[in-house]
Design an enzyme around this catalytic site. Structure first.
Site, short mmCIF file in Angstrom:
data_model
loop_
_atom_site.label_atom_id
_atom_site.label_comp_id
_atom_site.label_asym_id
_atom_site.label_seq_id
_atom_site.Cartn_x
_atom_site.Cartn_y
_atom_site.Cartn_z
CE LYS A 111 -0.51 17.83 45.52
NZ LYS A 111 -1.19 18.67 46.54
C1 LIG Z 1 -2.08 18.02 47.49
C2 LIG Z 1 -2.18 18.35 48.89
C3 LIG Z 1 -2.74 17.35 49.64
C4 LIG Z 1 -3.11 16.12 49.49
O1 LIG Z 1 -2.31 15.21 48.67
P1 LIG Z 1 -3.04 14.11 47.82
O2 LIG Z 1 -1.88 13.31 47.07
O3 LIG Z 1 -4.08 14.89 46.80
O4 LIG Z 1 -3.82 13.13 48.84
C5 LIG Z 1 -2.45 17.65 51.12
N1 LIG Z 1 -2.19 18.80 51.38
C6 LIG Z 1 -1.44 19.71 50.54
C7 LIG Z 1 -1.19 20.91 51.22
C8 LIG Z 1 -1.44 19.39 49.30
O5 LIG Z 1 -0.97 20.23 48.43
#
Ligand SMILES: *Cc1c(COP(=O)(O)O)cnc(C)c1O
Length: 464
Positions: A111
Site C-alpha cells: 500500500k
Molecule cells: C491490503 C492488502 C491486500 C489486499 O489488497 P486489496 O487491494 O484490498 O485487494 C493483500 N495483502 C496485503 C499484505 C495487504 O496489505
C-alpha cells in the site's frame, strides 16, 4: 477527461476533485468517463526506465489538470522512504515465474507504493487551495499504517483510521498506534473490518457531516490510489516483454483494489492475459467467478488479515463495466446487495469477467503449506498474504507465459505465521526494530456511528 460515479447520480468531476472526494456523493465510486490507452510505441519507450518514470507515464492520462512539474517532483519524492533502489524488484522463482516485491516502503506492505504518492498529492492540492481535509479510513491492517505514514504531520490534514479491535497483527497495530504526530488518530472499533468499512461509508453518506468536516478518503475507493497502483503492473510487464509479450498476474486480494489496478493496466494497453484473484477463506470473489453469485458470508479471521473481507468495495467498479456502464443498474444492484447481502449478474456479464479474471481460494492449512513450500523450493520466505497467491499458482497452466506473483507484505510483518510454517522468525528491518518498545496511543470505540462522529468532531475541535 472527467470522472463519473458508478451509481450515475453524482456530478462528473476533474481529477483533483476526485482525489479530494474519495467516495462519490451518491455512494458510488469514481472512474474515468472513457478509458485512455497508451499505444505500443509509448509502452516501448518506457522499457528500461526507472520505476518513477513508469509511474509518471501511466499516471499522465489520468491526472489531467494536475500541474505537470509538480506531479514529476511528487512522484520522485514518493520513493525516498523506500529501502530498495528499484522500488519494486522482481525475483525469479521458476522458469516463467517471478515474485514482485512491493513491500520495501515505510510500512512494509504494497500500500505504500500508492499511498506515499497520494499523501503528497492531497497535501499539494490542499495547500494550493488553502483548504483542509479530514481523512477517514477503514483498515484491515495495512492501509491504516500506510495512510498514517503518508499523512503524518502534514498541514491541513487530520487523519482518523478505524481498525477492527483484536483483528490486526501486533506489528500492524503498533505501526498505527506508535506514530506521535498530533494529526493522527487510531481508533479500535469493537467489530470486524466490514463493520469499520460500513462506518466509514456511513460517515460519507451523512452529507452534512461530510461537508462540515471536509471528509476525504485514501483507501482504495480513492481513484488516485488505483491509478498509482497501475505503475507496478506496468513495470513488471515492461521488464518481462510488454507490450510484445502477454503476461499473467497472481494477486492476493481483499478489497479488490490491488487486482482492479491490474484491470486498469489492461485497459491502458498492457497485454495482460490473466489476472488470478487469490483469496483466503473469505472467498466472495472466488464464489462470484465460479457461480456469478456475489453473496457476502460471515467474515472469518485468518492468518492473512488484510484479506479478511467479504464486501470488496472496488468490485463495484468492475460491476459498472459488466453492466454496460449503466449507473442506474449498478445503483439497483448495490441497493439489492445492501438489503439482501447478495447480487447476481447476467450470464454474458459473467462470461466477460472470466475473459480476464480467474480466482482461487486457499484455506489456512494451504496458506501455511505454501509458505513452507516456497521456503523449501526457492529459499524465499513469503508473508501469509503472498502465500495465498503462491498456493493459487496451481490453477494456472504451465505453458511458459510469464507470470508475476505480487508480494504484498514483508514476511517480517507476520512473523508468527511464518515461524509456524518454517520454524524461522523473520526479524523486522532495522528502521522498525524498536517498534515493540514505542508507546502506543489509541481510542477504543463501539461499532456505533454516533460515537464515531462525536469523537471526530471533538478531536477536530481540540486541534483548532
Ligand atoms: C491490503 C492488502 C491486500 C489486499 O489488497 P486489496 O487491494 O484490498 O485487494 C493483500 N495483502 C496485503 C499484505 C495487504 O496489505
Amino acid at each position: 477527461m472527467r470522472y463519473v460515479s458508478t451509481r450515475g447520480q453524482a456530478p462528473a468531476l476533474q481529477f483533483e476533485d476526485v482525489l479530494l472526494a474519495g467516495l462519490a456523493a451518491d455512494g458510488g465510486l469514481y472512474l474515468p468517463e472513457r478509458w485512455p490507452a497508451l499505444p505500443p510505441v509509448a509502452w516501448r519507450a518506457l522499457v528500461g526506465k526507472r520505476f518513477a518514470a513508469v509511474m509518471r507515464a501511466v499516471l499522465t492520462p489520468f491526472a489531467i489538470g494536475f500541474p505537470s512539474e509538480r506531479l514529476d517532483r511528487l512522484v520522485a519524492d514518493s520513493f525516498a522512504g523506500f529501502a530498495h533502489r528499484h522500488v519494486a524488484p522482481l525475483r525469479q522463482l521458476g522458469p516463467s515465474l517471478w515474485l514482485m516485491e512491493l513491500f520495501h516502503g515505510p510500512t512494509l506492505a504494497f500500500k505504500d507504493v500508492a499511498l506515499q504518492l497520494l499523501g503528497r498529492l492531497l497535501a499539494d492540492v490542499l495547500t494550493r487551495r488553502g483548504a483542509h481535509a479530514t481523512v477517514v479510513g477503514a483498515t484491515s491492517g495495512d492501509t491504516g499504517s500506510a495512510a498514517i505514514e503518508a499523512l503524518r504531520g502534514r498541514d491541513g490534514i487530520e487523519v482518523f483510521i478505524l481498525y477492527p479491535h483484536g483483528r490486526v497483527s501486533d506489528v500492524q497495530r503498533r505501526q498505527m498506534t506508535t506514530v506521535p504526530d498530533a494529526n493522527v488518530h487510531a481508533i479500535a472499533i469493537d467489530g470486524t473490518f466490514d463493520d469499520c468499512q460500513a462506518l466509514v461509508k456511513a460517515l460519507f453518506a451523512d452529507a452534512a457531516f461530510r461537508a462540515h468536516h471536509q471528509l476525504s478518503a485514501v483507501n482504495s475507493i480513492n481513484w488516485a490510489r488505483i491509478a498509482a497502483q497501475v505503475s507496478y503492473y506496468a513495470a513488471a510487464g515492461l521488464a518481462l516483454g510488454a507490450p510484445d509479450r502477454p503476461l499473467r498476474f497472481v494477486v492476493p486480494t481483499g478489497n479488490f483494489g490491488n487486482v482492479y489496478a491490474g484491470y486498469v493496466a489492461s485497459r491502458l494497453g498492457l497485454p495482460i492475459e490473466r489476472l488470478l484473484i487469490a483469496t483466503n477463506v473469505n472467498d466472495i470473489l472466488a464464489r462470484f467467478l465460479e457461480r456469478g453469485d456475489y453473496r457476502a458470508g460471515q467474515v472469518s479471521a485468518s492468518t492473512s488479515p488484510s484479506m479478511d473481507i467479504q464486501v470488496a468495495s472496488n468490485f463495484e467498479r468492475l460491476l459498472f463495466e459488466l453492466l454496460g456502464r449503466d449507473g442506474a443498474a449498478v445503483r439497483r444492484a448495490m441497493q439489492g446487495f445492501q438489503q439482501s447481502g447478495a447480487l447476481a449478474v447476467p450470464p454474458p456479464a459473467l462470461q466477460e469477467a472470466r475473459h480476464l479474471f480467474a480466482a482461487a481460494r486457499t484455506d489456512e492449512a494451504g496458506t501455511l503449506a505454501a509458505i513452507a513450500a516456497c521456503w523449501r523450493d526457492c529459499g524465499i520466505l513469503l508473508d501469509p498474504h503472498t502465500a495465498v497467491g503462491y498456493a493459487a499458482l496451481r490453477r494456472l497452466p504451465t505453458d511458459g507465459t510469464p507470470t508475476v506473483l505480487l508480494a504484498t507484505a514483508d514476511p517480517a510483518k507476520f512473523p508468527d505465521a511464518v515461524e509456524r510454517a518454517t520454524g524461522i522468525r523473520p526479524p523486522l528491518p532495522p528502521r522498525l526494530a524498536d517498534l515493540g518498545q514505542r508507546p502506543e496511543r489509541l481510542h477504543r470505540l463501539a461499532n456505533d456511528l454516533g460515537q464515531v462522529q462525536a469523537f471526530i468532531a471533538r478531536q477536530r475541535a481540540n486541534r483548532e
